[in-house]
Write a protein that holds these residues in place. Structure first.
Motif, PDB file in Angstrom:
ATOM      1  N   PHE A 127       0.752  -1.177  -0.148  1.00  0.00           N
ATOM      2  CA  PHE A 127      -0.075   0.183  -0.115  1.00  0.00           C
ATOM      3  C   PHE A 127       0.982   1.272   0.065  1.00  0.00           C
ATOM      4  CE2 PHE A 127      -3.293   2.484   2.648  1.00  0.00           C
ATOM      5  CZ  PHE A 127      -3.761   3.179   1.744  1.00  0.00           C
ATOM      6  N   VAL A 128       0.904   1.912  -1.164  1.00  0.00           N
ATOM      7  CA  VAL A 128       1.634   3.297  -1.215  1.00  0.00           C
ATOM      8  C   VAL A 128       0.730   4.188  -0.678  1.00  0.00           C
ATOM      9  CG1 VAL A 128       2.883   4.794  -2.589  1.00  0.00           C
ATOM     10  CG2 VAL A 128       2.970   2.202  -3.030  1.00  0.00           C
ATOM     11  N   ASP A 129       0.794   4.483   0.545  1.00  0.00           N
ATOM     12  CA  ASP A 129      -0.187   5.449   1.463  1.00  0.00           C
ATOM     13  C   ASP A 129       0.365   6.782   1.409  1.00  0.00           C
ATOM     14  OD1 ASP A 129      -1.826   6.409   2.741  1.00  0.00           O
ATOM     15  OD2 ASP A 129      -1.727   5.146   4.774  1.00  0.00           O
ATOM     16  N   THR A 130      -0.222   7.590   0.244  1.00  0.00           N
ATOM     17  CA  THR A 130       0.065   8.936   0.534  1.00  0.00           C
ATOM     18  C   THR A 130      -1.347   9.831   0.404  1.00  0.00           C
ATOM     19  OG1 THR A 130       2.019   8.185  -1.177  1.00  0.00           O
ATOM     20  CG2 THR A 130       1.342  10.774  -1.089  1.00  0.00           C
ATOM     21  N   PRO A 131      -1.186  10.682   1.248  1.00  0.00           N
ATOM     22  CA  PRO A 131      -2.717  11.578   1.202  1.00  0.00           C
ATOM     23  C   PRO A 131      -2.874  12.450  -0.069  1.00  0.00           C
ATOM     24  CG  PRO A 131      -0.985  12.138   3.198  1.00  0.00           C
ATOM     25  CD  PRO A 131      -0.121  11.212   2.210  1.00  0.00           C
ATOM     26  N   LEU A 132      -4.176  12.264  -0.234  1.00  0.00           N
ATOM     27  CA  LEU A 132      -4.689  12.993  -1.723  1.00  0.00           C
ATOM     28  C   LEU A 132      -3.847  14.506  -1.861  1.00  0.00           C
ATOM     29  CD1 LEU A 132      -6.332  12.798  -4.230  1.00  0.00           C
ATOM     30  CD2 LEU A 132      -8.313  13.826  -2.751  1.00  0.00           C
ATOM     31  N   GLU A 133      -3.923  15.107  -0.873  1.00  0.00           N
ATOM     32  CA  GLU A 133      -3.397  16.537  -0.986  1.00  0.00           C
ATOM     33  C   GLU A 133      -1.948  16.431  -1.400  1.00  0.00           C
ATOM     34  OE1 GLU A 133      -5.751  15.166   1.647  1.00  0.00           O
ATOM     35  OE2 GLU A 133      -4.088  15.821   3.128  1.00  0.00           O
ATOM     36  N   VAL A 134      -1.384  15.418  -0.914  1.00  0.00           N
ATOM     37  CA  VAL A 134       0.406  15.327  -1.195  1.00  0.00           C
ATOM     38  C   VAL A 134       0.422  14.944  -2.656  1.00  0.00           C
ATOM     39  CG1 VAL A 134       2.527  14.083  -0.678  1.00  0.00           C
ATOM     40  CG2 VAL A 134       0.963  14.819   1.130  1.00  0.00           C
ATOM     41  N   CYS A 135      -0.192  13.964  -2.949  1.00  0.00           N
ATOM     42  CA  CYS A 135      -0.298  13.396  -4.458  1.00  0.00           C
ATOM     43  C   CYS A 135      -0.694  14.504  -5.573  1.00  0.00           C
ATOM     44  CB  CYS A 135      -1.338  12.453  -4.638  1.00  0.00           C
ATOM     45  SG  CYS A 135      -1.111  10.851  -3.918  1.00  0.00           S
ATOM     46  N   GLU A 136      -1.949  15.368  -4.962  1.00  0.00           N
ATOM     47  CA  GLU A 136      -2.376  16.624  -5.704  1.00  0.00           C
ATOM     48  C   GLU A 136      -1.047  17.653  -5.980  1.00  0.00           C
ATOM     49  OE1 GLU A 136      -6.167  17.665  -4.952  1.00  0.00           O
ATOM     50  OE2 GLU A 136      -6.477  18.990  -6.648  1.00  0.00           O
ATOM     51  N   GLN A 137      -0.560  17.718  -4.952  1.00  0.00           N
ATOM     52  CA  GLN A 137       0.825  18.576  -4.830  1.00  0.00           C
ATOM     53  C   GLN A 137       1.815  18.335  -5.811  1.00  0.00           C
ATOM     54  OE1 GLN A 137       1.859  19.468  -0.864  1.00  0.00           O
ATOM     55  NE2 GLN A 137       2.236  21.725  -1.080  1.00  0.00           N
ATOM     56  N   ARG A 138       2.121  16.909  -5.538  1.00  0.00           N
ATOM     57  CA  ARG A 138       3.123  16.452  -6.416  1.00  0.00           C
ATOM     58  C   ARG A 138       2.699  16.698  -8.150  1.00  0.00           C
ATOM     59  NH1 ARG A 138       4.325  10.810  -3.509  1.00  0.00           N
ATOM     60  NH2 ARG A 138       5.379  11.458  -1.709  1.00  0.00           N
ATOM     61  N   ASP A 139       1.484  16.086  -8.284  1.00  0.00           N
ATOM     62  CA  ASP A 139       0.906  16.098  -9.667  1.00  0.00           C
ATOM     63  C   ASP A 139       1.991  15.905 -10.736  1.00  0.00           C
ATOM     64  OD1 ASP A 139      -1.238  15.814 -11.401  1.00  0.00           O
ATOM     65  OD2 ASP A 139      -1.622  17.898 -11.167  1.00  0.00           O
ATOM     66  N   PRO A 140       2.924  14.757 -10.793  1.00  0.00           N
ATOM     67  CA  PRO A 140       3.887  14.552 -11.625  1.00  0.00           C
ATOM     68  C   PRO A 140       3.369  14.447 -13.192  1.00  0.00           C
ATOM     69  CG  PRO A 140       3.561  12.529 -10.507  1.00  0.00           C
ATOM     70  CD  PRO A 140       2.543  13.351  -9.949  1.00  0.00           C
ATOM     71  N   LYS A 141       2.253  14.219 -13.298  1.00  0.00           N
ATOM     72  CA  LYS A 141       1.815  13.925 -14.797  1.00  0.00           C
ATOM     73  C   LYS A 141       0.633  15.288 -15.220  1.00  0.00           C
ATOM     74  CE  LYS A 141       2.105   9.032 -14.702  1.00  0.00           C
ATOM     75  NZ  LYS A 141       1.219   7.618 -14.592  1.00  0.00           N
ATOM     76  N   GLY A 142       0.622  15.935 -14.261  1.00  0.00           N
ATOM     77  CA  GLY A 142      -0.443  17.091 -14.289  1.00  0.00           C
ATOM     78  C   GLY A 142      -1.844  16.845 -14.558  1.00  0.00           C
ATOM     79  N   LEU A 143      -2.232  15.297 -13.999  1.00  0.00           N
ATOM     80  CA  LEU A 143      -3.544  14.840 -14.320  1.00  0.00           C
ATOM     81  C   LEU A 143      -4.589  15.242 -13.158  1.00  0.00           C
ATOM     82  CD1 LEU A 143      -2.485  11.108 -14.616  1.00  0.00           C
ATOM     83  CD2 LEU A 143      -3.141  12.615 -16.586  1.00  0.00           C
ATOM     84  N   TYR A 144      -3.875  15.758 -12.083  1.00  0.00           N
ATOM     85  CA  TYR A 144      -5.041  16.192 -10.982  1.00  0.00           C
ATOM     86  C   TYR A 144      -5.580  17.483 -11.402  1.00  0.00           C
ATOM     87  CZ  TYR A 144      -3.932  12.623  -7.605  1.00  0.00           C
ATOM     88  OH  TYR A 144      -3.784  11.321  -7.204  1.00  0.00           O
ATOM     89  N   LYS A 145      -4.688  18.353 -12.198  1.00  0.00           N
ATOM     90  CA  LYS A 145      -5.066  19.635 -12.575  1.00  0.00           C
ATOM     91  C   LYS A 145      -6.320  19.287 -13.666  1.00  0.00           C
ATOM     92  CE  LYS A 145      -2.955  23.995 -13.684  1.00  0.00           C
ATOM     93  NZ  LYS A 145      -2.365  24.362 -15.053  1.00  0.00           N
ATOM     94  N   LYS A 146      -5.910  18.464 -14.570  1.00  0.00           N
ATOM     95  CA  LYS A 146      -6.938  18.362 -15.676  1.00  0.00           C
ATOM     96  C   LYS A 146      -8.299  17.672 -15.083  1.00  0.00           C
ATOM     97  CE  LYS A 146      -3.979  16.932 -19.450  1.00  0.00           C
ATOM     98  NZ  LYS A 146      -3.401  15.796 -20.198  1.00  0.00           N
ATOM     99  N   ALA A 147      -8.212  16.855 -14.064  1.00  0.00           N
ATOM    100  CA  ALA A 147      -9.187  16.086 -13.262  1.00  0.00           C
ATOM    101  C   ALA A 147     -10.067  17.101 -12.549  1.00  0.00           C
ATOM    102  CB  ALA A 147      -8.802  14.820 -12.358  1.00  0.00           C
ATOM    103  N   ARG A 148      -9.524  18.324 -11.883  1.00  0.00           N
ATOM    104  CA  ARG A 148      -9.955  19.284 -11.171  1.00  0.00           C
ATOM    105  C   ARG A 148     -10.890  20.157 -12.230  1.00  0.00           C
ATOM    106  NH1 ARG A 148     -11.189  18.014  -5.838  1.00  0.00           N
ATOM    107  NH2 ARG A 148      -9.179  17.617  -4.881  1.00  0.00           N
TER     108      ARG A 148
END
Ligand SMILES: Nc1ncnc2c1ncn2[C@@H]1O[C@H](COP(=O)(O)OP(=O)(O)OP(=O)(O)O)[C@@H](O)[C@H]1O
Ligand SMILES: [Mg+2]
Length: 197
Positions: A127-148
């Motif tokens: 389980f690669v347990d990383t809070p959503l906020e941290v994943c969204e901050q990292r956003d290595p592929k720019g996917l969260y930005k697009k999803a939002r």
């Protein structure tokens, strides 16, 4: 015509391969949100195992969708079929004696449990347990930005659920540890279980 399909036994057995490799096979099933660090950690582990002389292989999300699963979309049926095919391929590799890593979001418990059942070998849920906020901050592929922005439907964590593992064999809290430390924790587990020496 299933009744006309007969399994052919192989002359080199699974045990022969394990003996030659000098380690046991395993399936390291990394699961976590996009950007949690599955690919990064799986690659770090793979490198460490490779340098120890282990026979390994890594199946990673986007890479598999370029080939084996390029006919599949992202609707529910396709996601299930995606995981099923990956598991069957991983099973072939573990039968060949390899330590296989799979790095897929694999958000649903039922799919991961099915993988565990099909695998029939040492299955290690990581389980690669990383809070959503941290994943969204990292956003290595720019996917969260697009999803939002509403450009990616059914995006895990935003508009589609992620069902966290209840009892993972390895639990990595990546906001509290480096990639190196996370990889060491996975390798230690394999040593502790006698999969590698
Ligand atoms: N402790 C850590 N462990 C893992 N990754 C980290 C850590 N700290 C920072 N990172 C960074 O977080 C990002 C994780 O991205 P990565 O592509 O590995 O995620 P992923 O889970 O494979 O996502 P996806 O499901 O979209 O493929 C990388 O840019 C990595 O360098
Ligand atoms: Mg990845």
């Amino acid at each position: 015509m299933k009744e006309n399909i007969v399994w052919h036994n192989t002359s080199v057995s699974h045990d022969d391969r394990v003996q030659l490799n000098g380690h046991r096979p395993a399936l390291l099933w990394y699961t976590g949100l996009s950007g949690s660090g599955k690919s990064t950690i799986a690659n770090a582990v793979d490198r460490k195992l490779f340098e120890k002389g282990c026979h390994t292989y890594l199946l990673d999300g986007d890479n598999v969708r370029h080939g084996l699963n390029k006919d599949l979309g992202f609707d529910d049926d396709s996601r299930v079929e995606n995981i099923r095919r990956i598991t069957e391929v991983a099973k072939l590799f573990t039968d060949a004696g390899l330590i296989v890593g799979t790095a897929f979001i694999s958000p649903f418990i039922a799919d991961r449990e099915q993988a565990r059942e099909i695998a029939g070998t040492h299955f290690v849920e990581v389980f690669v347990d990383t809070p959503l906020e941290v994943c969204e901050q990292r956003d290595p592929k720019g996917l969260y930005k697009k999803a939002r922005a509403g450009d990616i439907p059914h995006f895990t964590g935003i508009s589609s659920p992620y069902e966290a593992p209840e009892n993972p064999e390895v639990h990595l809290k990546t906001d509290e540890m480096s990639v190196e430390e996370a990889a060491d924790q996975v390798v230690s587990y394999l040593v502790q279980k006698g999969i590698i020496g």
